[in-house]
Motif scaffolding. Sequence first.
Motif, PDB file in Angstrom:
ATOM      1  N   HIS A 173      -2.818   3.313  -5.017  1.00 17.85           N
ATOM      2  CA  HIS A 173      -3.577   2.702  -3.932  1.00 17.85           C
ATOM      3  C   HIS A 173      -3.518   3.556  -2.669  1.00 17.85           C
ATOM      4  O   HIS A 173      -4.522   3.677  -1.947  1.00 17.85           O
ATOM      5  CB  HIS A 173      -3.050   1.299  -3.645  1.00 17.85           C
ATOM      6  CG  HIS A 173      -3.376   0.316  -4.719  1.00 17.85           C
ATOM      7  ND1 HIS A 173      -3.062  -1.029  -4.634  1.00 17.85           N
ATOM      8  CD2 HIS A 173      -3.997   0.478  -5.915  1.00 17.85           C
ATOM      9  CE1 HIS A 173      -3.470  -1.647  -5.725  1.00 17.85           C
ATOM     10  NE2 HIS A 173      -4.035  -0.755  -6.521  1.00 17.85           N
TER      11      HIS A 173
ATOM     12  N   LEU B  97       0.828  -1.208   0.000  1.00 16.83           N
ATOM     13  CA  LEU B  97       0.000   0.000   0.000  1.00 16.83           C
ATOM     14  C   LEU B  97       0.863   1.259   0.000  1.00 16.83           C
ATOM     15  O   LEU B  97       0.568   2.219  -0.717  1.00 16.83           O
ATOM     16  CB  LEU B  97      -0.924  -0.005   1.217  1.00 16.83           C
ATOM     17  CG  LEU B  97      -1.770   1.260   1.412  1.00 16.83           C
ATOM     18  CD1 LEU B  97      -2.751   1.455   0.265  1.00 16.83           C
ATOM     19  CD2 LEU B  97      -2.527   1.202   2.737  1.00 16.83           C
TER      20      LEU B  97
ATOM     21  N   PHE C  83      -6.666   5.196  -0.750  1.00 19.13           N
ATOM     22  CA  PHE C  83      -6.876   4.911   0.674  1.00 19.13           C
ATOM     23  C   PHE C  83      -7.182   6.199   1.443  1.00 19.13           C
ATOM     24  O   PHE C  83      -8.171   6.288   2.186  1.00 19.13           O
ATOM     25  CB  PHE C  83      -5.645   4.223   1.253  1.00 19.13           C
ATOM     26  CG  PHE C  83      -5.734   3.933   2.730  1.00 19.13           C
ATOM     27  CD1 PHE C  83      -6.436   2.835   3.191  1.00 19.13           C
ATOM     28  CD2 PHE C  83      -5.110   4.759   3.652  1.00 19.13           C
ATOM     29  CE1 PHE C  83      -6.529   2.564   4.552  1.00 19.13           C
ATOM     30  CE2 PHE C  83      -5.189   4.500   5.012  1.00 19.13           C
ATOM     31  CZ  PHE C  83      -5.906   3.398   5.460  1.00 19.13           C
TER      32      PHE C  83
ATOM     33  N   TYR D 114      -5.038  -5.401   2.958  1.00 22.44           N
ATOM     34  CA  TYR D 114      -5.767  -4.156   2.703  1.00 22.44           C
ATOM     35  C   TYR D 114      -7.033  -4.084   3.567  1.00 22.44           C
ATOM     36  O   TYR D 114      -7.393  -3.022   4.080  1.00 22.44           O
ATOM     37  CB  TYR D 114      -6.125  -4.051   1.231  1.00 22.44           C
ATOM     38  CG  TYR D 114      -5.031  -3.497   0.352  1.00 22.44           C
ATOM     39  CD1 TYR D 114      -3.685  -3.672   0.702  1.00 22.44           C
ATOM     40  CD2 TYR D 114      -5.308  -2.806  -0.811  1.00 22.44           C
ATOM     41  CE1 TYR D 114      -2.677  -3.162  -0.088  1.00 22.44           C
ATOM     42  CE2 TYR D 114      -4.307  -2.289  -1.615  1.00 22.44           C
ATOM     43  CZ  TYR D 114      -2.995  -2.478  -1.256  1.00 22.44           C
ATOM     44  OH  TYR D 114      -1.991  -1.976  -2.045  1.00 22.44           O
TER      45      TYR D 114
END
Length: 295
Positions: A71, A65, A75, A267
Amino acid sequence: MFRQLSARFGGPLAVAILTLLGIWLIVMVTLPQLQMIDYSLRPNLLPAQVGGPEDRLTIANYATLFNNDIHRAIFFKTLWSSVLVTVLTLIVSYPLAWYLAKVATPRQAALCILLLIIPFWINEILRTYSWFIILAFRGPLNEVLLMLGLIDRPIRFLSGDAGVMVGMVYAYILFMVFPVYNAIESLDDNQVRAARDLGAGTVRTHRRIVIPHAKPGIATGCIMTFMLAAGSYAVPALLGSPGSRWFTQIIYNWFFEGGNWNQGAAYAFLLLVLCIGFMSLVMKIFKVGLGDIAK
């Protein structure tokens, strides 16, 4: 808790209730979360490699991440957008909860609650798809605005995050209205009358009397709305554009399209930590405990 249950239902039934509650928490909550953590700390291997020398604990799935700019941006965008959805839902729900608790007659309140609940008898995907039709480029909303002369050309409501925000506020409004309504309903009307007799206006009365009393309900509503918004998949998938992806869509892709359950578990656990952190922050801001929220 045992003494309260025992006084109300008797000792044997209290033991049975607590036993069933403990089994449910262990089987349905604790064990799946522990398995998810175990998945997240292991590499994605072929079945023949499981248990071999490469099958060892690692934080590489979590590092993905922070090494993936796209990503990571999604987030933090999901975090900010979920907070915004929570704030918007509170802004919409608070006046409605006040009206239901202190202004409306019992008949009016019952009718209003019924009108709020009836749409939720329909599946969430169908309700979300109805907003897709309403907000479409040639949908009813654009046609009405064009007919009234408020706009010159149709607006693409679904080209950004606007459609997602509207859909989420609508989808989770009940989870904000009812906790706030329950908290405000327990407020003694004499306190409001006394504040007004002493010269306090509407805003000051709510700021000094109503909102402090309703803090547990507001905190509960904010926590539930944020967690539902952050974990939503159907609403952003149907009402969002390619540039407004939600973190849950990334998790879905890891699990069901990429076939990498280990990365998806990492995740998902990060999203869980985010929700727990937000819950702790809200409890600290409103200065309430779990006991207050449970009421």
